[in-house]
Design a protein around this motif. Structure first.
Motif, PDB file in Angstrom:
ATOM      1  N   THR A   1      -4.160  14.540   8.360  1.00  0.00           N
ATOM      2  CA  THR A   1      -4.054  13.111   8.665  1.00  0.00           C
ATOM      3  C   THR A   1      -3.272  12.389   7.578  1.00  0.00           C
ATOM      4  O   THR A   1      -3.310  12.751   6.414  1.00  0.00           O
ATOM      5  CB  THR A   1      -5.446  12.476   8.794  1.00  0.00           C
ATOM      6  N   GLN A   2      -2.586  11.390   8.021  1.00  0.00           N
ATOM      7  CA  GLN A   2      -1.775  10.589   7.117  1.00  0.00           C
ATOM      8  C   GLN A   2      -2.173   9.137   7.295  1.00  0.00           C
ATOM      9  O   GLN A   2      -2.358   8.670   8.421  1.00  0.00           O
ATOM     10  CB  GLN A   2      -0.300  10.784   7.442  1.00  0.00           C
ATOM     11  N   GLY A   3      -2.321   8.422   6.198  1.00  0.00           N
ATOM     12  CA  GLY A   3      -2.727   7.029   6.278  1.00  0.00           C
ATOM     13  C   GLY A   3      -2.050   6.206   5.208  1.00  0.00           C
ATOM     14  O   GLY A   3      -1.142   6.665   4.526  1.00  0.00           O
ATOM     15  N   ARG A   4      -2.505   4.996   5.096  1.00  0.00           N
ATOM     16  CA  ARG A   4      -1.897   4.061   4.158  1.00  0.00           C
ATOM     17  C   ARG A   4      -3.000   3.279   3.466  1.00  0.00           C
ATOM     18  O   ARG A   4      -3.949   2.844   4.108  1.00  0.00           O
ATOM     19  CB  ARG A   4      -0.977   3.123   4.928  1.00  0.00           C
TER      20      ARG A   4
ATOM     21  N   GLY B   1       0.820  -1.208   0.000  1.00  0.00           N
ATOM     22  CA  GLY B   1       0.000   0.000   0.000  1.00  0.00           C
ATOM     23  C   GLY B   1       0.852   1.255   0.000  1.00  0.00           C
ATOM     24  O   GLY B   1       1.998   1.254   0.453  1.00  0.00           O
ATOM     25  N   LYS B   2       0.279   2.341  -0.489  1.00  0.00           N
ATOM     26  CA  LYS B   2       0.995   3.614  -0.562  1.00  0.00           C
ATOM     27  C   LYS B   2       0.587   4.525   0.591  1.00  0.00           C
ATOM     28  O   LYS B   2      -0.508   4.430   1.108  1.00  0.00           O
ATOM     29  CB  LYS B   2       0.664   4.321  -1.875  1.00  0.00           C
ATOM     30  N   MET B   3       1.486   5.420   0.961  1.00  0.00           N
ATOM     31  CA  MET B   3       1.171   6.428   1.969  1.00  0.00           C
ATOM     32  C   MET B   3       0.337   7.522   1.312  1.00  0.00           C
ATOM     33  O   MET B   3       0.676   8.005   0.235  1.00  0.00           O
ATOM     34  CB  MET B   3       2.448   7.037   2.553  1.00  0.00           C
ATOM     35  N   LYS B   4      -0.753   7.907   1.965  1.00  0.00           N
ATOM     36  CA  LYS B   4      -1.651   8.946   1.461  1.00  0.00           C
ATOM     37  C   LYS B   4      -1.873   9.990   2.531  1.00  0.00           C
ATOM     38  O   LYS B   4      -1.906   9.681   3.715  1.00  0.00           O
ATOM     39  CB  LYS B   4      -3.008   8.345   1.058  1.00  0.00           C
ATOM     40  N   LYS B   5      -2.053  11.228   2.107  1.00  0.00           N
ATOM     41  CA  LYS B   5      -2.347  12.313   3.028  1.00  0.00           C
ATOM     42  C   LYS B   5      -3.675  12.936   2.628  1.00  0.00           C
ATOM     43  O   LYS B   5      -3.961  13.096   1.450  1.00  0.00           O
ATOM     44  CB  LYS B   5      -1.277  13.398   2.976  1.00  0.00           C
ATOM     45  N   GLN B   6      -4.464  13.304   3.644  1.00  0.00           N
ATOM     46  CA  GLN B   6      -5.673  14.068   3.416  1.00  0.00           C
ATOM     47  C   GLN B   6      -5.748  15.115   4.528  1.00  0.00           C
ATOM     48  O   GLN B   6      -6.068  14.785   5.673  1.00  0.00           O
ATOM     49  CB  GLN B   6      -6.907  13.177   3.416  1.00  0.00           C
ATOM     50  N   GLY B   7      -5.404  16.332   4.186  1.00  0.00           N
ATOM     51  CA  GLY B   7      -5.328  17.370   5.203  1.00  0.00           C
ATOM     52  C   GLY B   7      -4.151  17.109   6.116  1.00  0.00           C
ATOM     53  O   GLY B   7      -3.027  16.907   5.691  1.00  0.00           O
TER      54      GLY B   7
END
Length: 114
Positions: free
Chosen positions: A68-71, A60-66
């Motif tokens: 918060t950071q997730g995967r 999975g890739k690291m994703k950012k939304q605002g």
């Protein structure tokens, strides 16, 4: 596992679409499925003869939304090569007689890009 549980979805990209001419089809599969499970599921669902299965575990890739950071989740990809030649097989059986086997398999997967 049922074949419907093993094959999740086709992976449609530019590369995978070009490989369909060679008889290679790419699927998103269950992470716990083995190559043998995948081959049996494709043969049962699409009525084709599978020659080879290659699997890749995609991280999975690291994703950012605002702030918060997730995967994104990890998943498994399978590249399946099918038999594209629908010719009959001839061989010499007992007593020197020529035996002919009819192939009852399809030479392509029609519902892949649908």
């Amino acid at each position: 596992m049922k074949p419907e549980d093993i094959i999740i979805a086709p992976v449609v990209t530019e590369k995978s679409t070009m490989e369909t001419a060679e008889g290679k089809y790419t699927f998103r599969v269950n992470k716990k499925a083995t190559k043998i499970d995948i081959a049996n599921a494709v043969e049962k669902l699409f009525e084709v003869k599978v020659l080879r299965v290659n699997t890749i575990s995609v991280r999975g890739k690291m994703k950012k939304q605002g702030r918060t950071q997730g995967r994104t989740s990890d998943w498994k990809k399978a590249i399946v090569k099918i038999d594209t030649e629908a010719s009959d097989i001839k061989y010499i059986g007992k007593g020197g007689k020529e035996v002919k086997l009819n192939k009852k398999y399809k030479s392509e997967i029609e519902s892949f890009n649908a």
